[in-house]
Design a protein around this motif. Sequence first.
Motif, PDB file in Angstrom:
ATOM      1  N   ALA A  75      -6.096 -16.025 -39.438  1.00  0.00           N
ATOM      2  CA  ALA A  75      -5.237 -15.887 -40.315  1.00  0.00           C
ATOM      3  C   ALA A  75      -6.169 -15.486 -41.931  1.00  0.00           C
ATOM      4  N   ASP A  76      -7.821 -15.988 -41.368  1.00  0.00           N
ATOM      5  CA  ASP A  76      -8.885 -16.001 -42.563  1.00  0.00           C
ATOM      6  C   ASP A  76      -8.594 -14.339 -42.393  1.00  0.00           C
ATOM      7  N   GLN A  77      -8.486 -13.852 -41.684  1.00  0.00           N
ATOM      8  CA  GLN A  77      -9.441 -12.424 -41.736  1.00  0.00           C
ATOM      9  C   GLN A  77      -8.378 -11.765 -42.229  1.00  0.00           C
ATOM     10  N   ARG A  78      -7.020 -11.777 -42.672  1.00  0.00           N
ATOM     11  CA  ARG A  78      -6.115 -10.942 -43.079  1.00  0.00           C
ATOM     12  C   ARG A  78      -6.632  -9.265 -44.410  1.00  0.00           C
ATOM     13  N   GLY A  79      -5.681  -8.281 -44.170  1.00  0.00           N
ATOM     14  CA  GLY A  79      -6.607  -7.637 -45.466  1.00  0.00           C
ATOM     15  C   GLY A  79      -8.563  -6.860 -44.435  1.00  0.00           C
ATOM     16  N   LYS A  80      -9.141  -7.576 -43.162  1.00  0.00           N
ATOM     17  CA  LYS A  80      -9.660  -6.659 -41.979  1.00  0.00           C
ATOM     18  C   LYS A  80      -9.374  -6.484 -40.851  1.00  0.00           C
ATOM     19  N   TRP A  81      -9.538  -5.662 -40.758  1.00  0.00           N
ATOM     20  CA  TRP A  81     -10.046  -4.993 -39.168  1.00  0.00           C
ATOM     21  C   TRP A  81     -10.457  -6.222 -37.863  1.00  0.00           C
ATOM     22  N   THR A  82      -9.967  -7.106 -37.144  1.00  0.00           N
ATOM     23  CA  THR A  82     -10.448  -7.999 -36.120  1.00  0.00           C
ATOM     24  C   THR A  82     -10.821  -7.575 -34.898  1.00  0.00           C
ATOM     25  N   VAL A  83     -11.561  -7.714 -34.357  1.00  0.00           N
ATOM     26  CA  VAL A  83     -12.041  -7.574 -33.547  1.00  0.00           C
ATOM     27  C   VAL A  83     -12.749  -9.176 -32.343  1.00  0.00           C
ATOM     28  N   ALA A  88     -18.160 -13.440 -21.120  1.00  0.00           N
ATOM     29  CA  ALA A  88     -19.243 -14.704 -20.847  1.00  0.00           C
ATOM     30  C   ALA A  88     -20.439 -13.856 -20.438  1.00  0.00           C
ATOM     31  N   THR A  89     -21.782 -14.315 -19.965  1.00  0.00           N
ATOM     32  CA  THR A  89     -22.602 -14.625 -20.044  1.00  0.00           C
ATOM     33  C   THR A  89     -22.836 -13.903 -18.787  1.00  0.00           C
ATOM     34  N   TRP A  90     -22.394 -14.025 -17.982  1.00  0.00           N
ATOM     35  CA  TRP A  90     -22.521 -13.665 -16.535  1.00  0.00           C
ATOM     36  C   TRP A  90     -22.554 -11.323 -16.249  1.00  0.00           C
ATOM     37  N   CYS A  91     -21.064 -11.761 -17.301  1.00  0.00           N
ATOM     38  CA  CYS A  91     -20.572  -9.834 -17.630  1.00  0.00           C
ATOM     39  C   CYS A  91     -22.098  -8.855 -18.108  1.00  0.00           C
ATOM     40  N   GLY A  92     -22.952  -7.643 -16.817  1.00  0.00           N
ATOM     41  CA  GLY A  92     -23.281  -7.313 -17.767  1.00  0.00           C
ATOM     42  C   GLY A  92     -22.683  -6.228 -18.595  1.00  0.00           C
ATOM     43  N   PRO A  93     -21.230  -5.823 -18.667  1.00  0.00           N
ATOM     44  CA  PRO A  93     -20.338  -4.703 -19.199  1.00  0.00           C
ATOM     45  C   PRO A  93     -20.405  -5.286 -20.431  1.00  0.00           C
ATOM     46  N   CYS A  94     -20.153  -6.709 -20.339  1.00  0.00           N
ATOM     47  CA  CYS A  94     -19.638  -7.297 -21.805  1.00  0.00           C
ATOM     48  C   CYS A  94     -21.664  -7.722 -22.068  1.00  0.00           C
ATOM     49  N   LEU A  95     -22.971  -8.321 -22.274  1.00  0.00           N
ATOM     50  CA  LEU A  95     -23.834  -7.662 -22.569  1.00  0.00           C
ATOM     51  C   LEU A  95     -24.128  -6.798 -23.035  1.00  0.00           C
ATOM     52  N   GLN A  96     -23.677  -5.620 -22.265  1.00  0.00           N
ATOM     53  CA  GLN A  96     -24.459  -4.091 -23.741  1.00  0.00           C
ATOM     54  C   GLN A  96     -24.030  -4.023 -23.911  1.00  0.00           C
ATOM     55  N   GLU A  97     -22.395  -4.453 -24.001  1.00  0.00           N
ATOM     56  CA  GLU A  97     -21.578  -3.755 -25.517  1.00  0.00           C
ATOM     57  C   GLU A  97     -21.736  -5.156 -27.400  1.00  0.00           C
ATOM     58  N   MET A  98     -22.445  -5.992 -25.931  1.00  0.00           N
ATOM     59  CA  MET A  98     -22.783  -6.861 -27.822  1.00  0.00           C
ATOM     60  C   MET A  98     -22.907  -6.861 -28.859  1.00  0.00           C
ATOM     61  N   PRO A  99     -24.858  -5.813 -28.607  1.00  0.00           N
ATOM     62  CA  PRO A  99     -25.419  -5.213 -29.580  1.00  0.00           C
ATOM     63  C   PRO A  99     -24.902  -4.175 -30.466  1.00  0.00           C
ATOM     64  N   GLU A 100     -23.944  -3.024 -29.673  1.00  0.00           N
ATOM     65  CA  GLU A 100     -22.691  -1.939 -30.652  1.00  0.00           C
ATOM     66  C   GLU A 100     -22.156  -2.971 -31.222  1.00  0.00           C
ATOM     67  N   LEU A 101     -21.390  -4.619 -30.671  1.00  0.00           N
ATOM     68  CA  LEU A 101     -20.688  -5.290 -31.658  1.00  0.00           C
ATOM     69  C   LEU A 101     -20.829  -5.517 -32.618  1.00  0.00           C
ATOM     70  N   SER A 102     -22.451  -6.335 -32.803  1.00  0.00           N
ATOM     71  CA  SER A 102     -23.228  -6.717 -33.328  1.00  0.00           C
ATOM     72  C   SER A 102     -23.223  -5.833 -34.677  1.00  0.00           C
ATOM     73  N   ALA A 103     -24.286  -4.247 -34.274  1.00  0.00           N
ATOM     74  CA  ALA A 103     -24.272  -3.684 -35.172  1.00  0.00           C
ATOM     75  C   ALA A 103     -22.726  -3.174 -36.390  1.00  0.00           C
ATOM     76  N   LEU A 104     -21.822  -3.068 -35.779  1.00  0.00           N
ATOM     77  CA  LEU A 104     -20.383  -2.682 -36.067  1.00  0.00           C
ATOM     78  C   LEU A 104     -19.997  -3.657 -37.369  1.00  0.00           C
ATOM     79  N   GLU A 109     -18.117  -3.429 -44.029  1.00  0.00           N
ATOM     80  CA  GLU A 109     -17.101  -4.376 -44.192  1.00  0.00           C
ATOM     81  C   GLU A 109     -16.227  -4.876 -44.187  1.00  0.00           C
ATOM     82  N   TYR A 110     -15.215  -3.866 -43.733  1.00  0.00           N
ATOM     83  CA  TYR A 110     -14.010  -4.347 -43.924  1.00  0.00           C
ATOM     84  C   TYR A 110     -13.386  -4.392 -41.844  1.00  0.00           C
ATOM     85  N   ILE A 111     -14.900  -4.893 -41.323  1.00  0.00           N
ATOM     86  CA  ILE A 111     -14.436  -4.838 -40.069  1.00  0.00           C
ATOM     87  C   ILE A 111     -15.309  -6.356 -39.391  1.00  0.00           C
TER      88      ILE A 111
END
Length: 195
Positions: A75-83, A88-104, A109-111
């Motif tokens: 609820a505190d994120q209203r006005g922004k796009w929230t991802v 999970a730590t054991w999920c290979g594709p999850c680990l691959q997308e983490m750096p890109e989500l972090s950079a995003l 500032e609107y995400i």
Amino acid sequence: MRVDHLSWLLLACLATAACKRDTAPVLPAPVDAPVAQSATPAAAPAHIDETTTAKAKEMPSLRVTTVDGNTFDLADQRGKWTVVNFWATWCGPCLQEMPELSALDAMREYIVVVGLAYEDTTVEEMRAFLEKHPVVYPIALLDVYDPPADFDTPRGLPMTVLVGPDGKVVKTITGPVTAHDLETAIAAAGGPKAG
């Protein structure tokens, strides 16, 4: 009496065989979950208003304590796009997308990104993991047996839910996601265009 005992033993063996045949879930299931479920969905209990439930999934609420001890409230994120990223730590594709989500999260500032770790681990173990795989966005641990009620239970990981500035779900993506995918979805929903 002996026939009843043999019948019971036969049923127990068949049930065990059926359980072993069907125990390859993508995610852990509660211990007391039924082995077989009806193909026809059960009617909602009388005390649950289906309209309210549908609206909750359309405009979900989420309030979690992050591994750094802070509170993340959707609820505190209203006005922004929230991802909202289930991972999970054991999920290979999850680990691959983490750096890109972090950079995003860092570059736009609107995400806002939040990671919901969908696994049975401790806060200390997760902190140690995040020292090796740092991200700028908050991470919270979820109880796999009690996921957030306003979100669909992940059937596979990663699963990402894009919530618009108005608090409504824009898109749910099962499988790996890129920053480009998310920015394209944001632009298609009327948000800023990437670049």
